[in-house]
Each structure stands twice: as C-alpha cells, then as structure tokens.
Scaffold this active site. Structure first.
Site, PDB file in Angstrom:
ATOM      1  CG  ASP A  86      -2.460  -0.429   1.065  1.00  0.00           C
ATOM      2  OD1 ASP A  86      -2.688  -1.137  -0.043  1.00  0.00           O
ATOM      3  OD2 ASP A  86      -2.674  -1.292   1.918  1.00  0.00           O
TER       4      ASP A  86
ATOM      5  NE  ARG B 217      -4.777  -1.500  -4.317  1.00  0.00           N
ATOM      6  CZ  ARG B 217      -3.971  -1.970  -2.873  1.00  0.00           C
ATOM      7  NH1 ARG B 217      -3.568  -1.431  -2.340  1.00  0.00           N
ATOM      8  NH2 ARG B 217      -4.243  -3.442  -2.836  1.00  0.00           N
TER       9      ARG B 217
END
Length: 311
Positions: free
Chosen positions: A137, A187
C-alpha cells in the site's frame, strides 16, 4: 470541511466514542458495512463469501505508524496467520494481502526502512508459499520514494509484489511509466490523504484528468493494471481504454473497497471482469476509519452517500 479535521482526530482517540459507535444499532451497521470484523476468522469468512460471488479479495490487517519493533512483529504474525488460514481453506486462488510499510516498521526512528523491508520479505515469502501475492500500500507523499525503493528491493526476489500509485500526486504519471513493464502489478487509486498543493492536485477535475492520463500509461504498457475506483465515470473510461489498447479481460482488474458499491462489484464480475475487493480488518478499525475521514473529510459525504445507495 477542513474545520472537521481536528474534531474527527479527537474522536479517533476516544474509547467511549468507539464503544458507542460499535454498539449503537445504526452506527454499528455502518461499521460492519465497511469492516467485516476484528478477527482473522471474520476476514477469512468475508473473503470466502466474496469468492463465492465470483469476486476476488485483498486483505489489509489494520494498523499503521508503528513505532516499536514488538508491534511490527505482531503485525507480521497477524499476516502469517491470515495467509495460513486462507491457504487452509483454499482461498488463496482468489485472495492476496495488502501491506502498509508503516505498519511493519517503516516509521520506527532507527533502521525503520531496513526493519520494514525484512518484515515485508517475511510476508512475501509466506504469501508465495501459500500460493498468493502481496501488494504494498502507498501512504502519504513523504513516504513515496522510500516505499518505491523497498518495492524495488522486494521485487528482486518477489517480482510478483504489487505497487500502489496515487493519481493526485504530480509525480504519478512518471511513476506509472517507470512501472508499466511486463509482470509489474500496479494499483492506481486517486489518493485519500490530505496533501499540499506543492505535490498534489487539489481540484477534483484535475485529479480525474491525472487518473485518466495514468490509466492510459498503464493500459498501454506491458504490466498488469489494477484499477481502483468507485467512480462510475472512471469505470466506464477504463473499460473504453482497455478496449482501445487491445486489453483482454483478465489482463487487468478493477478494485473497490469492501462495502462500497457491492452491486456494481457483482455486475463487473458478472460481465467477465476481474473484480477485487479491498477488505480492511482488525482491532484498529476505529482509528483507521476516523483517520481516513480526518485526512480527507470529503470522504465523510462519500461514505454517507454509499449508505443510501449500494449501487
């Protein structure tokens, strides 16, 4: 909305308010709409339900800004337990994990980057052994270079490790170009942190335009784009661009948060798209939810709207 920041942060530290939020019928329903539970078992159950509906999952054990080694070790242990349980139930065919480096030691004052790298390696190794992958992340802009440096180190041994880029940062289009190579999982999200105008676009239209530019780079590249958005326009644009660049279904995927537009998630999966749901879980759900609202209070209206319409 900026006036809400401090009150929200104060509420984030209140155990009394947490108890009230988690026990009142209306607010408890809100919480469980977005966080399936505090335990590994709850997260695994949510994953199983999603896979039964033809969806995929990525799981985030909540916690960030870890400042001591013991807490970082506990987070690693939680991921290892999660991966073991997912594998035991045959769920790793459609589930991976998402890891914040600050949760595994990056923010520790001394040797934080080294600690985080070694802990991330341990999780990546366990994920590979379980038959799945890890995505790192991204957090606020002050950690972007360090996170990408850790990603490069991890990819030497675990090239399947996914990256996350945030379209509202001025730098992100260039980062997309650097990461759009074969085998690279990326992502793309808009970004949830409150960032200064020196590094990030402030106007929503500018953020949207950046997101589309970044989409074009990723979909035209050789990597595996992971399109993280709940915006109906962006979903439509992404589908159109995928067709323009000759992308077959399965050579990219859509991603959305647990509890946000679940009917749209099912629609995309039913149309043949790969649709992955981001599942946050763990004891830190309250602080996580409140900090997300504090970092970008505009998110408050987004969550409220999503309760009214689950489309």
């Amino acid at each position: 909305m900026s006036l809400l920041r401090q009150p929200i942060l104060l509420l984030a530290r209140s155990e009394k308010v947490k108890k009230l939020v988690s026990t009142m019928p209306v607010s408890a329903g809100i919480v469980t709409s977005y966080v399936p539970g505090e335990t590994t078992a709850a997260a695994v159950k949510a994953t199983s339900d999603l896979l039964d509906d033809g969806l995929r999952a990525t799981l985030d054990f909540l916690g960030e800004d870890t400042l001591d080694v013991e807490q970082a070790d506990a987070t690693v242990a939680a991921y290892l337990d999660l991966l073991q349980q997912l594998a035991a139930q045959g769920l790793t065919r459609g589930a991976e994990v998402s890891v914040k480096l600050s949760a595994v030691g990056q923010a520790i004052p001394e040797n934080g980057d080294k600690i985080a790298l070694e802990n991330a390696r341990t999780i990546c190794r366990a994920a590979r052994n379980a038959g799945t992958t890890v995505t790192l992340d991204m957090e606020d802009h002050t950690t972007t270079d360090r996170t990408l440096a850790t990603l490069r180190e991890l990819r030497k041994d675990f090239p399947e490790t996914g990256a996350v880029l945030q379209a509202y940062l001025h730098r992100t289009e260039a980062d997309c170009r650097a990461l759009a190579y074969e085998g690279s999982r990326v992502r793309l999200c808009k970004g949830a942190y409150k960032e200064p105008e020196t590094v990030a676009f402030q106007d929503r239209l500018d953020v949207d335009r950046s997101y589309v530019r970044c989409l074009k780079v990723l979909l035209a590249g050789q990597g595996y784009p992971m399109i993280a958005t709940h915006d109906p326009r962006m979903v439509e644009i992404a589908s159109s661009l995928a067709s323009r660049y000759g992308r077959a279904q399965g050579s990219y995927e859509f991603q959305m948060l647990y509890g946000i537009r679940p009917e749209e998630q099912k629609r995309l999966a039913g149309s043949g798209e790969t649709m992955r749901v981001y599942i946050p879980y763990g004891l830190e759900w309250y602080g996580y939810l409140m900090r997300r609202l504090a970092e970008r209070p505009q998110n408050l209206s987004f969550f409220v709207k999503s309760l009214v319409s689950k489309k």
